[in-house]
Design a protein around this motif. Structure first.
Motif, PDB file in Angstrom:
ATOM      1  N   PHE A 119      -9.940  -1.839  -3.362  1.00  0.00           N
ATOM      2  CA  PHE A 119      -9.542  -2.951  -2.503  1.00  0.00           C
ATOM      3  C   PHE A 119      -9.255  -2.472  -1.083  1.00  0.00           C
ATOM      4  O   PHE A 119      -8.478  -1.548  -0.864  1.00  0.00           O
ATOM      5  N   ASP A 120      -9.901  -3.125  -0.137  1.00  0.00           N
ATOM      6  CA  ASP A 120      -9.717  -2.872   1.290  1.00  0.00           C
ATOM      7  C   ASP A 120      -8.488  -3.680   1.715  1.00  0.00           C
ATOM      8  O   ASP A 120      -8.600  -4.785   2.242  1.00  0.00           O
ATOM      9  N   ALA A 121      -7.298  -3.118   1.505  1.00  0.00           N
ATOM     10  CA  ALA A 121      -6.101  -3.945   1.343  1.00  0.00           C
ATOM     11  C   ALA A 121      -5.239  -4.160   2.583  1.00  0.00           C
ATOM     12  O   ALA A 121      -4.267  -4.902   2.520  1.00  0.00           O
ATOM     13  N   PHE A 122      -5.560  -3.508   3.698  1.00  0.00           N
ATOM     14  CA  PHE A 122      -4.840  -3.784   4.935  1.00  0.00           C
ATOM     15  C   PHE A 122      -5.571  -4.880   5.711  1.00  0.00           C
ATOM     16  O   PHE A 122      -6.752  -5.128   5.483  1.00  0.00           O
ATOM     17  N   GLY A 123      -4.865  -5.524   6.660  1.00  0.00           N
ATOM     18  CA  GLY A 123      -5.558  -6.468   7.526  1.00  0.00           C
ATOM     19  C   GLY A 123      -4.778  -7.725   7.852  1.00  0.00           C
ATOM     20  O   GLY A 123      -3.682  -7.976   7.345  1.00  0.00           O
ATOM     21  N   LEU A 124      -5.377  -8.539   8.681  1.00  0.00           N
ATOM     22  CA  LEU A 124      -4.723  -9.728   9.228  1.00  0.00           C
ATOM     23  C   LEU A 124      -4.326 -10.799   8.211  1.00  0.00           C
ATOM     24  O   LEU A 124      -3.254 -11.383   8.337  1.00  0.00           O
ATOM     25  N   PRO A 125      -5.176 -11.128   7.213  1.00  0.00           N
ATOM     26  CA  PRO A 125      -4.798 -12.224   6.310  1.00  0.00           C
ATOM     27  C   PRO A 125      -3.426 -12.047   5.673  1.00  0.00           C
ATOM     28  O   PRO A 125      -2.676 -13.007   5.518  1.00  0.00           O
ATOM     29  N   ALA A 126      -3.085 -10.812   5.291  1.00  0.00           N
ATOM     30  CA  ALA A 126      -1.775 -10.573   4.686  1.00  0.00           C
ATOM     31  C   ALA A 126      -0.657 -10.841   5.681  1.00  0.00           C
ATOM     32  O   ALA A 126       0.393 -11.398   5.333  1.00  0.00           O
TER      33      ALA A 126
ATOM     34  N   ARG B  21      -0.089  -4.778  15.346  1.00  0.00           N
ATOM     35  CA  ARG B  21       0.318  -5.612  14.222  1.00  0.00           C
ATOM     36  C   ARG B  21       0.880  -4.712  13.132  1.00  0.00           C
ATOM     37  O   ARG B  21       0.803  -3.487  13.207  1.00  0.00           O
ATOM     38  N   TYR B  22       1.412  -5.333  12.103  1.00  0.00           N
ATOM     39  CA  TYR B  22       2.167  -4.598  11.091  1.00  0.00           C
ATOM     40  C   TYR B  22       1.306  -4.018   9.978  1.00  0.00           C
ATOM     41  O   TYR B  22       1.354  -2.832   9.685  1.00  0.00           O
ATOM     42  N   TRP B  23       0.492  -4.859   9.335  1.00  0.00           N
ATOM     43  CA  TRP B  23      -0.119  -4.483   8.060  1.00  0.00           C
ATOM     44  C   TRP B  23      -1.346  -3.600   8.270  1.00  0.00           C
ATOM     45  O   TRP B  23      -2.493  -4.041   8.244  1.00  0.00           O
ATOM     46  N   GLY B  24      -1.077  -2.323   8.500  1.00  0.00           N
ATOM     47  CA  GLY B  24      -2.135  -1.347   8.710  1.00  0.00           C
ATOM     48  C   GLY B  24      -1.562   0.059   8.648  1.00  0.00           C
ATOM     49  O   GLY B  24      -0.355   0.259   8.483  1.00  0.00           O
ATOM     50  N   THR B  25      -2.425   1.048   8.784  1.00  0.00           N
ATOM     51  CA  THR B  25      -1.997   2.446   8.751  1.00  0.00           C
ATOM     52  C   THR B  25      -1.271   2.809  10.045  1.00  0.00           C
ATOM     53  O   THR B  25      -1.845   2.676  11.126  1.00  0.00           O
ATOM     54  N   PRO B  26      -0.026   3.285   9.980  1.00  0.00           N
ATOM     55  CA  PRO B  26       0.665   3.693  11.205  1.00  0.00           C
ATOM     56  C   PRO B  26      -0.048   4.859  11.889  1.00  0.00           C
ATOM     57  O   PRO B  26      -0.519   5.783  11.217  1.00  0.00           O
ATOM     58  N   VAL B  27      -0.153   4.790  13.203  1.00  0.00           N
ATOM     59  CA  VAL B  27      -0.747   5.890  13.965  1.00  0.00           C
ATOM     60  C   VAL B  27       0.189   7.101  13.865  1.00  0.00           C
ATOM     61  O   VAL B  27       1.376   6.999  14.213  1.00  0.00           O
ATOM     62  N   PRO B  28      -0.299   8.262  13.409  1.00  0.00           N
ATOM     63  CA  PRO B  28       0.589   9.407  13.139  1.00  0.00           C
ATOM     64  C   PRO B  28       0.870  10.257  14.376  1.00  0.00           C
ATOM     65  O   PRO B  28       0.597  11.456  14.407  1.00  0.00           O
TER      66      PRO B  28
END
Length: 756
Positions: free
Chosen positions: A81-88, A485-492
């Protein structure tokens, strides 16, 4: 043989065998075995329910995976599942549900539906991109790219909501307005993270005869998007349109004298000794002295009658402030400022597609270096800062330039003709725009040359005089991966006042998403609302610093997931190199044509990066790419919840059974086709399967005849060949024809029924 009174009951049959398959782990993977065959389908976004488009995609891939298993291959057919993104995130704001909770619940629901479908997925290798064990390696890859100079921070134009003080994704701009507050969105230069995909532009361009089997449409689309253009950068010296400073300076003057006068007017420290011989003046490399223009049509340079700057061009800033200490009239500056405000409200796509050309005169003039003619400098938003140098010269052989010139009364001079007398009369009288190649006219010493020869000769002269050089540009831009935005991988990355930007140490990965945030803050990214999470110590100096508050584009997640499938729980590396060497490249990859210039191009970029850092020894990640078509709603429109035309497969399965739905999905149109879903027609495939069920009643212990064997083998050959060619609909048609043949017989041999 079963009792004749037992009727075909798909709900009973299918549930029984789905449980049995799960209990046996029938489709579990053993990657230690040889004779591998990696079947991949683009993993879905967990939106809550599968729709018929999902079934269409995955049934085709599942048919092929089963086909290869029956041929004796050790098939690896994972899913995830490509589970990050805007819809969530949207759901979180609108429904007051946390994105993580919404996503995990949807994954659970969709997995149940995939089971109902009867898919032969290797779920023991499942990947879910929103889990820390996955996005830890997104972050590791980002840091490795940063170390190699491929991840960097720079300014770029973005959608900006002036009220919420935030960058908006394209999906969050509705009719030019912010989806949250309704404010008019403008284009603003914002600092953000980029991945330097342009460093791989030459490698990513497809050769004429590639070593892998990808559709021509994909290869052409990617090459067009990369847009490699061989041409020249030409330097146009700039002067001010001021009668007091330069009265009639450019009339009847030789080239050297003209340029010398320009330089003396612009540069008090200029001395005549800087002019080195006839026609050999070296113009200083300074945007305040000249405007650099990229062109692929140096053959039309004699016809350049005006320059156009993109609104974002750095010279525009100089014009608004001062130009070599010579003030631009206030009226001109006001006109420019007004025009720039309007241009800010248009996206790059709108500017490309805009029919009516608009612009504003800068008050400046430049010198065409090939013929010393004085030409006006304009600003127009059909010029894009993202292409070439952000400046172009206008001539009579470009439709956009002609439209612009006619609107603003700028003279044009045709310089290329075809050789066809009647056509050339139209071209020379400006009644027809000729954009092709031909023979030069009105071009001084180069008149009479072909366009091809003239380009070379004109460029040669420009190089000799220091006014030009060979140059290659690409349509491809570096990939902006910053998302506020929130629902994604934080930039390290960590921002330290003393040390600058510092990568998070590998031992501290993953940088996990905090659960508590404000999803719709004003003036800052959501992650910045969790102050405890934001505050860190710099790993270099130990002083107080801040975690980067942006998240990555979700295309980062999907650019390498097929590597992670090999061992989703591996904690020492993104993937096992030895396993990758054995199992990859992917043998066949099913996906959407809409990903031609997005996901598939980015995945090729990531694969080449892995190659360059020694993780794999191949450069293409998939041997074969298959694009699927689109299932439309019953109304003929694209399926969408907002349109209310989504067909839920569960409803169809309840009426007809999963097998009948699978047959219909694979039969009603070609796999690369587009067509509407018509539920009533599933009755046909249901009747077909019912006839197969009833045919068992005709089984007899007798050998098939010569004709029977001919029909059997003909069908096997046809079905096998069609599946290999991804022609599932015609394969099913062949089986239906054979069933008709068998149904006409009084008795059917066990061999025929077994093969059927």
């Amino acid at each position: 043989m079963k009792d004749k009174s037992v009727k075909y009951n798909p709900s009973e049959i299918e549930k029984k065998w789905q449980k049995e398959w799960t209990a046996r782990n029938l489709y579990g993977s053993d990657l230690t075995k040889s004779n591998k065959y990696y079947v991949l389908a683009e993993f879905p976004y967990p939106s809550g329910d599968l729709h018929m488009g999902h079934w269409f995609t995955f049934c085709g891939a599942d048919i092929y995976a089963r086909f290869k298993r029956m041929q004796g291959y050790n098939v690896f057919f994972p899913n995830g599942f490509d589970a990050f993104g805007l819809p969530a995130e949207n759901a979180a704001i609108k429904r007051n549900i946390h994105p993580k909770d919404w996503t995990i619940e949807n994954i659970k629901r969709m997995k149940e539906q995939f089971t109902t479908m009867g898919g032969s997925f290797s779920y023991d290798h499942e990947v879910i991109t929103c889990l820390p064990q996955y996005y830890k390696w997104d972050q590791w890859i980002f840091i490795e790219m940063f170390k190699k100079g491929l991840a960097y921070r720079a300014k770029s134009m973005s959608n900006w909501c002036p009220k919420d003080q935030t960058v908006l994704a394209n999906e969050h701009v509705e009719n030019g307005k912010c989806w949250r507050c309704g404010s008019e969105v403008v284009q603003k230069e914002v600092e953000q993270w980029f991945l330097k995909i342009t460093a791989y532009a030459d490698q990513l361009e497809w050769p004429k005869n590639p070593s892998v089997d990808w559709p021509d449409s994909v290869r052409r689309g990617q090459n067009d998007w990369i847009g490699k253009s061989d041409g020249a950068v030409i330097r146009f010296p700039v002067i001010l349109n001021s009668q007091d400073v330069m009265p009639n300076l450019f009339r009847h003057l030789e080239r050297n004298e003209t340029l010398k006068s320009i330089r003396q007017a612009q540069d008090p420290e200029f001395t005549e000794g800087q002019v080195q011989g006839d026609n050999n003046m070296q113009v200083q490399h300074d945007n305040n002295k000249y405007i650099k223009v990229f062109t692929t049509r140096a053959d039309t340079l004699y016809g350049a009658t005006f320059l156009v700057l993109a609104p974002e061009h750095p010279v525009v800033n100089v014009i608004l402030n001062s130009f070599q200490n010579l003030e631009i009239p206030k009226r001109v500056r006001d006109d420019i400022k007004s025009y720039l405000e309007k241009a800010k409200k248009k996206t790059e796509l709108e500017r490309k597609e805009m029919k009516e050309k608009t612009g504003v005169f800068t008050g400046l003039y430049a010198i065409n270096p090939i013929n010393n003619e004085k030409i006006p400098v304009w600003i127009a938003d059909y010029a894009l800062i993202t292409y070439g140098t952000g400046a172009l010269f206008g001539d009579a052989h470009d439709e956009r330039d002609v439209e612009f010139a006619e609107k603003y009364g700028i003279s044009l001079k045709p310089t290329v003709i075809t050789g066809d007398r009647k056509k050339d009369e139209l071209i020379l009288s400006l009644k027809e725009v000729f954009t092709g190649y031909g023979k030069l006219v009105n071009s001084g010493e180069f008149s009479g040359l072909s366009s091809s020869d003239a380009k070379k000769q004109i460029l040669k002269k420009l190089i000799e005089t220091g006014d030009g050089e060979e140059y290659v540009v690409y349509h491809l831009h570096d990939w902006s991966v910053s998302r506020q935005r929130y629902w994604g991988t934080p930039v390290p990355m960590i921002h330290c006042k003393d040390c600058g930007i510092v990568p998070v140490p590998e031992k501290d990965l993953p940088v996990e998403l905090p659960y508590e945030v404000d999803y719709a803050p004003k003036g800052k990214p959501p992650l910045a609302t969790n102050k405890k999470w934001l505050a860190v110590n710099c790993p270099k100096c130990g002083k107080k610093a801040k975690q980067d508050a942006e998240t990555m584009d979700t295309f980062v997640d999907s650019s390498w997931y097929f590597f992670r499938y090999l061992d989703p729980n591996l904690n020492t590396a993104a993937f096992d190199k030895n396993q990758a060497q054995k199992m990859l490249p992917v043998d066949i990859y099913f996906g959407g044509a809409e990903h031609t210039v997005g996901h598939t191009l980015y995945s090729r970029f990531f694969t080449r990066f892995f190659h360059d850092i020694g993780m794999v020894d191949f450069k293409e990640y998939a041997q074969k790419r298959v694009n699927h078509g689109i299932v439309l709603g019953p109304d003929g429109e694209k399926m969408s919840k907002s349109k209310g035309n989504v067909v839920n497969p569960d409803d169809e399965v309840a009426k007809y059974g999963a097998d009948a739905v699978r047959v219909f999905v694979s039969f009603f149109m070609p796999y690369d086709g587009t067509g509407p879903w018509i539920s009533d027609r599933i009755w046909g495939p249901y009747r077909f399967l019912e006839r197969v069920w009833k045919l068992e009643e005709k089984i007899a212990d007798e050998k098939p005849s010569r004709e029977d064997l001919s029909e059997l083998n003909k069908t096997v050959k046809k079905v096998g060949e069609d599946i290999e060619k991804i022609k599932f609909n015609t394969a099913i048609a062949a089986i239906m024809e054979w069933l008709n043949y068998l149904s006409r017989k009084e008795k059917v041999s066990r061999e025929e029924y077994r093969v059927l």
